[in-house]
Enzyme design. Structure first.
Site, PDB file in Angstrom:
ATOM      1  CG  ASP A   4      36.954  15.028  62.597  1.00 52.31           C
ATOM      2  OD1 ASP A   4      36.714  15.475  61.440  1.00 52.31           O
ATOM      3  OD2 ASP A   4      36.406  15.368  63.503  1.00 52.31           O
ATOM      4  CG  HIS A  58      29.100  19.759  60.323  1.00 49.10           C
ATOM      5  ND1 HIS A  58      29.297  20.616  61.623  1.00 49.10           N
ATOM      6  CD2 HIS A  58      30.340  19.303  60.105  1.00 49.10           C
ATOM      7  CE1 HIS A  58      30.429  20.393  61.953  1.00 49.10           C
ATOM      8  NE2 HIS A  58      30.932  19.597  61.109  1.00 49.10           N
ATOM      9  CG  ASP A 116      30.940  16.251  63.121  1.00 49.75           C
ATOM     10  OD1 ASP A 116      31.099  15.106  63.386  1.00 49.75           O
ATOM     11  OD2 ASP A 116      31.962  16.888  63.005  1.00 49.75           O
TER      12      ASP A 116
END
Lengths: 311, 311
Positions: free
Chosen positions: B73, B150, B219
């Site tokens: 993503d 992450h 992230d």
């Protein structure tokens, strides 16, 4: 006698039929084919998962993805779609059918993205030498791959729905007092006897519904070598990247024109022709129809969101 | 004295700020950052090229793409974007900055798709051990990468616009009869003499505009280890995948909540906070704001299509 109640069809929904880029509200190549409980994708350009949402098509029931070739506008949506299934808690296996290299593409990407799937992913890679392999069959629907001619190994797909079982006429069950075993025999086309002689099968069962067929040809130069594989199909999707003014560019890039697609449809004696894989230079596609229909009147545009029913 | 005419700013346009899937009209991560003539992308989820078209942003002027990490993503839109540039006849080079592996991902895909680019594609891969490298600089804008925490190697990016040259006050040119050479000296902050003494520099030039800064953190789990790198920025984008009820899921998947992002913004003493990377389970995002604003009032939602101006 009552009508044949069994309604068999193949439905093809166009998610995208543009070449290369998303443009003019058109999207890269992707289609959903449904027949009974079977559901598959044909090509999977970037944004296919978004297009599935936009068309309200449930993605979890897709069993197979057929990839024509490894150009981005036909396959770059596949990693995202397969990853998304993890979020949708998919457990059912999925099969990817495509040219040699599709497995490497997906597994290399997933290794770098550290993707671990919840479900079984398998591949059926088609090698260049293979003689028209049947790449999928579930008893009723069979799919064969055949070679197209493009700038890298590219496969067309022909889908044939051949109903295997007869539908028993409900009134005959009572009339002949058929047992469960006899009903199974009738379904399989086998004889049933009464008073020492065979009951005519058409008294017991409806005729088999006609077989249905769809052929997908994208991307390819105009080549009559594909005629044997697309002969007489109910619906032919043939790429028509260009209009005739750019026929030289079409040949140079190994694409086809709308007129060439129409000529192919006529020679192959198909019922209907769907044009697709349009160059972004064409804002509207009426020109494609105007060129194709004088040669093959039953020509249509594979517009995004349209569904084409066979049967 | 006249006002400082030079207007410097950084503008960040949100193309997508959803996690994982396109949903609720939201898209995977991608942003366009512009400052003067500089234009770059930050992350490039699937469909980014479509989002650029939808937001009417010219793609050819993008010079750099900064990738935070290799989850789909954030990167699956990159192969399609780079391939499309061929169709747009791009000739200008493009630089991809990202974690180790991004070069392999793109080159392996392009090898299988047989993509040959018209333009120069280069990579600046960041290795895990590197101490806060400056990954880009054009004299005025510099970009540093810093480690997030992450599930795989992930980088945050801090953009600093430090104006290097003073703007000369137009009236001073006549008043002091400045030569071309002296104007260059004033621009560079060097002294100019008249009648044996130095003219105060602020008589000759406007004060330097303030430096501008933006930090992108997606992230990441909540980690105060990033504080030194985001300290005092004008705008902080911090992921807020979940609301507080799912804080355990956030920790488990190495994501953050809206409250955690707000706490980070407060500790780092930033001016404004943009929340992003929302889980698709949240149909609306008011809950995120309701949780974050009591801790950090200047909190906003990175809504698709919005542009955030700094300066």
């Amino acid at each position: 006698m009552s009508q044949n109640r069994s309604r068999v069809s193949i439905q093809v929904t166009i998610l995208g039929a543009n070449s290369a880029l998303p443009f003019h509200g058109r999207f890269p190549s992707a289609q959903v084919l449904r027949s009974g409980n079977f559901k598959c994708l044909i090509d999977c350009g970037e944004g296919t998962q978004l297009r599935l949402s936009q068309e309200n098509i449930k993605r979890n029931k897709i069993q197979v993805v057929f990839i024509s070739h490894l150009h981005g506008d036909h396959v770059y949506g596949l990693p995202g779609l397969l990853t998304s299934y993890n979020h949708f808690e998919r457990r059912e296996p999925i099969l990817i059918v495509g040219p040699k290299g599709v497995r490497d593409m997906i597994t290399q990407i997933f290794e770098l993205s550290r993707v671990h799937l919840n479900y079984e992913l398998s591949f059926r890679e088609i090698s260049k030498g293979e003689a028209i392999p049947t790449v999928f069959s579930d008893g009723q629907l069979s799919v064969r791959a055949f070679p197209l001619i493009h700038r890298l190994p590219t496969w067309g797909y022909r889908f044939d729905h051949n109903p295997a079982l007869y539908n028993v006429r409900p009134e005959s069950i009572e009339q002949y007092n058929l047992t469960i075993e006899e009903i199974v025999r009738v379904k399989n086309g086998q004889p049933v006897e009464r008073s020492g002689s065979t009951v005519p099968h058409d008294h017991l069962a409806f005729p088999l519904p006609p077989s249905l067929s769809y052929a997908y040809c994208s991307d390819t130069i105009y080549t009559e070598s594909i005629l044997p594989y697309i002969k007489g199909v109910d619906l032919l999707y043939h790429e028509a990247t260009y209009q005739e003014a750019l026929v030289e560019k079409a040949h140079e890039t190994k694409h086809a024109t709308a007129m060439e697609a129409a000529r192919m449809a006529k020679l192959a004696d198909v019922k209907r022709l769907l044009l697709g894989h349009f160059s972004s230079r064409y804002k509207t596609l009426q020109g494609h129809l105007d060129e194709a229909r004088p040669i093959f009147p039953e020509t249509y545009i594979a517009e995004e969101g349209t569904t084409w029913e066979i049967g």
